[in-house]
Structure formats: C-alpha cells, structure tokens
Design a protein around this motif. Structure first.
Motif, short mmCIF file in Angstrom:
data_model
loop_
_atom_site.label_atom_id
_atom_site.label_comp_id
_atom_site.label_asym_id
_atom_site.label_seq_id
_atom_site.Cartn_x
_atom_site.Cartn_y
_atom_site.Cartn_z
N TYR A 71 95.85 4.07 -2.40
CA TYR A 71 95.06 4.38 -1.36
C TYR A 71 95.15 3.03 -0.40
CZ TYR A 71 93.80 8.61 -3.26
OH TYR A 71 94.04 10.00 -3.93
N GLY A 72 95.83 2.00 -0.79
CA GLY A 72 95.96 0.87 0.02
C GLY A 72 94.71 0.16 -0.23
N ASP A 73 94.49 -0.96 1.06
CA ASP A 73 93.69 -1.83 1.12
C ASP A 73 92.42 -1.14 1.79
OD1 ASP A 73 94.51 -4.17 -0.13
OD2 ASP A 73 95.91 -4.21 1.80
N TYR A 74 91.24 -1.50 1.45
CA TYR A 74 89.76 -1.33 1.97
C TYR A 74 89.96 -1.86 3.45
CZ TYR A 74 85.15 -0.36 3.14
OH TYR A 74 83.77 0.08 3.66
N ASP A 75 89.80 -0.92 4.60
CA ASP A 75 90.09 -1.27 5.89
C ASP A 75 88.62 -1.09 6.51
OD1 ASP A 75 90.72 -1.46 8.58
OD2 ASP A 75 92.11 0.06 8.68
N ASP A 76 88.02 -2.45 7.06
CA ASP A 76 86.97 -2.42 7.85
C ASP A 76 86.81 -1.51 9.00
OD1 ASP A 76 85.61 -4.07 6.11
OD2 ASP A 76 86.37 -5.74 6.87
N GLN A 77 88.03 -1.42 9.59
CA GLN A 77 87.94 -0.51 10.85
C GLN A 77 87.83 0.71 10.58
OE1 GLN A 77 91.66 -1.68 13.20
NE2 GLN A 77 91.02 -3.78 13.40
N GLN A 78 87.90 1.30 9.28
CA GLN A 78 87.62 2.55 9.15
C GLN A 78 86.35 3.04 9.07
OE1 GLN A 78 89.90 5.26 9.10
NE2 GLN A 78 91.24 3.73 10.02
N VAL A 79 85.42 2.27 9.31
CA VAL A 79 84.01 2.35 9.24
C VAL A 79 83.62 2.46 10.61
CG1 VAL A 79 81.60 1.32 8.91
CG2 VAL A 79 83.57 0.95 7.48
N ALA A 80 82.86 3.60 11.11
CA ALA A 80 82.35 3.63 12.47
C ALA A 80 81.07 4.40 12.60
CB ALA A 80 83.37 4.68 13.04
N SER A 81 80.52 4.00 13.78
CA SER A 81 79.22 4.49 14.28
C SER A 81 79.42 5.84 15.11
CB SER A 81 78.21 3.42 14.71
OG SER A 81 78.17 2.49 13.95
N LEU A 82 78.93 7.12 14.70
CA LEU A 82 79.11 8.22 15.52
C LEU A 82 77.84 8.51 15.86
CD1 LEU A 82 81.59 10.06 13.03
CD2 LEU A 82 82.13 8.53 14.84
N ASP A 83 77.97 9.15 17.08
CA ASP A 83 76.83 9.81 17.75
C ASP A 83 76.11 11.00 16.79
OD1 ASP A 83 76.87 8.31 19.96
OD2 ASP A 83 78.27 9.91 21.24
N ARG A 84 74.79 10.85 16.82
CA ARG A 84 74.08 12.00 15.69
C ARG A 84 74.73 13.29 16.25
NH1 ARG A 84 69.13 10.82 12.82
NH2 ARG A 84 68.48 12.95 13.33
N THR A 85 74.74 13.37 17.68
CA THR A 85 74.96 14.74 18.16
C THR A 85 76.09 15.47 17.58
OG1 THR A 85 76.29 13.76 20.08
CG2 THR A 85 73.86 14.45 20.25
N ILE A 86 77.15 14.60 17.11
CA ILE A 86 78.33 15.27 16.29
C ILE A 86 77.77 16.07 14.95
CG2 ILE A 86 80.25 14.45 14.96
CD1 ILE A 86 80.64 12.33 16.76
N PHE A 87 76.75 15.90 14.63
CA PHE A 87 76.18 16.20 13.48
C PHE A 87 75.10 17.35 13.56
CE2 PHE A 87 77.98 12.22 12.44
CZ PHE A 87 78.72 12.39 11.51
N HIS A 88 75.12 17.87 14.85
CA HIS A 88 74.07 18.94 15.09
C HIS A 88 74.72 20.33 14.88
CE1 HIS A 88 71.15 16.71 18.17
NE2 HIS A 88 71.22 15.93 17.04
#
Length: 210
Positions: A71-88
């Motif tokens: 699975y390759g290296d751990y990539d910090d850019q794959q951590v994201a802050s998403l709007d709560r509304t996405i999970f409504h």
C-alpha cells in the motif's frame, strides 16, 4: 498452473506487520472461514496473487510484501477535513456511522468508492484519514493453500455480475471479513490486502460523496 487467470483459490493465512516488540499479527483467515478469490480480477494484491497462484492444494507458504508491493507510503495529504453536511442523511448528521475511529465508505466526484477512517468529528468538519490502514507497512504472510482449481463458468459469471453492480457473489471475500479481498473486505471495517482501495461494493452504511 497453465492459466493464471480464472483460478479459484482458497487459503488460510496469518498476516503480520512489524511491531514495537517484533512481528505483530493483525489478521487471520482460518480453515473454517478461509479467504477465497478468483484470480485475474484484482481482488487480491497483485504481488500476493503472484505468490500463491502456482501453489498446489496443501502447499504451505511464507512470504513478505514490501510497502511498495502493498500500500505504499503513508501520505499526509490523504488526510482531509470534510464538511459535516457530507455526512447528513435525511437532513441529519449520521452519528450512528460517523464517529471517531469509524471506517466509512466514501465516493469521489468520479464515482470511485473507497474507505476512510474518522479521526475527529468537529462542529463543522469531519477529519478523515483516507490512507489504507496498512500504508507504510511491510506485510508478512504465512498460510496454506486449501484449494486451487479452475473457476467454474457459473462462478465467473456471478463475479462479473457483482463487478457490474448487478449482484454480489463470485466467492471473492473471506465471508465479508477477509484481509486480502477487495474493497469489501474488513480490517476494522476495511479491506487490508485488497487490490483496489476504491473497492467495487460497499460493506454497509451510506456512501458519502466528497
């Protein structure tokens, strides 16, 4: 084996990674619930499939896959802050499925499906880690081949129907909890060693677009 594609392979395995005090087992597929898949469809990591494809029934195996083969290296850019509304869901935040350390199915604008781990649930944002749980790890496998034969025409047809979204089947998963199966496998809710992190189906819950 003369033909590496369309082989039905069932096997047991123990999966280890490097821990603080030596190798640490993180997954196991036992004989009563073996991991099974049909070769050539990307349900197992390519390097994993290459290691087991030519082994006969009863063969024991022990091998490792480097992080580049897995699975390759751990990539910090794959951590994201998403709007709560996405999970409504139906206008309300999906607190039943979205909580710290939960594994949730996601879908990007291109329709690709994948999984993310919830790191933090805030008032406005949900922080998601979209790295594979085993990113950056060397994987160590030990196990035994229980079956290696040509897949039947019916098994291949069911798998193709599953891939096209017309049904689920084909014997691709370790009863929904396998480590080496595709996106529907489970390692704390996510497939560990599957070929494609975007997956081809959802293991439950809702698929949220980001």
């Amino acid at each position: 084996m003369n033909n590496a594609n369309n082989k039905f392979i069932a096997l047991t395995y123990k999966l280890y990674v490097d821990g603080d005090h030596g190798k640490e087992m993180v997954e196991e597929a036992k004989a009563d619930r073996p991991f099974h898949f049909i070769s050539g469809f990307g349900f197992a990591l390519d390097a994993f499939e290459q290691q087991v494809i030519s082994l006969e029934k009863g063969a024991q195996f022990s091998f490792s896959l480097s992080k580049d083969e897995a699975y390759g290296d751990y990539d910090d850019q794959q951590v994201a802050s998403l709007d709560r509304t996405i999970f409504h869901v139906n206008g309300k935040f999906d607190s039943e499925h979205i909580y710290e350390d939960a594994i949730v199915p996601l879908q990007n604008a291109e329709g690709q499906r994948f999984y993310g781990r919830v790191l933090e649930v805030g008032n406005d944002k949900v922080k998601i880690d979209m790295n594979h749980p085993l990113a950056g790890e060397t994987l160590y496998f030990e196990g035994e081949i229980l079956e290696n034969r040509d897949a039947t025409e019916d098994e291949v047809k069911k798998l193709i129907a599953h891939l096209s979204g017309k049904g689920c089947g084909g014997g691709c998963h370790h009863d929904g909890e396998g480590c080496c199966g595709g996106g529907c496998g489970n390692h704390d809710g996510e497939g560990c060693c599957g070929g494609h992190g975007d997956g081809e189906c959802s293991c439950g819950g809702h698929c949220h677009e980001n």
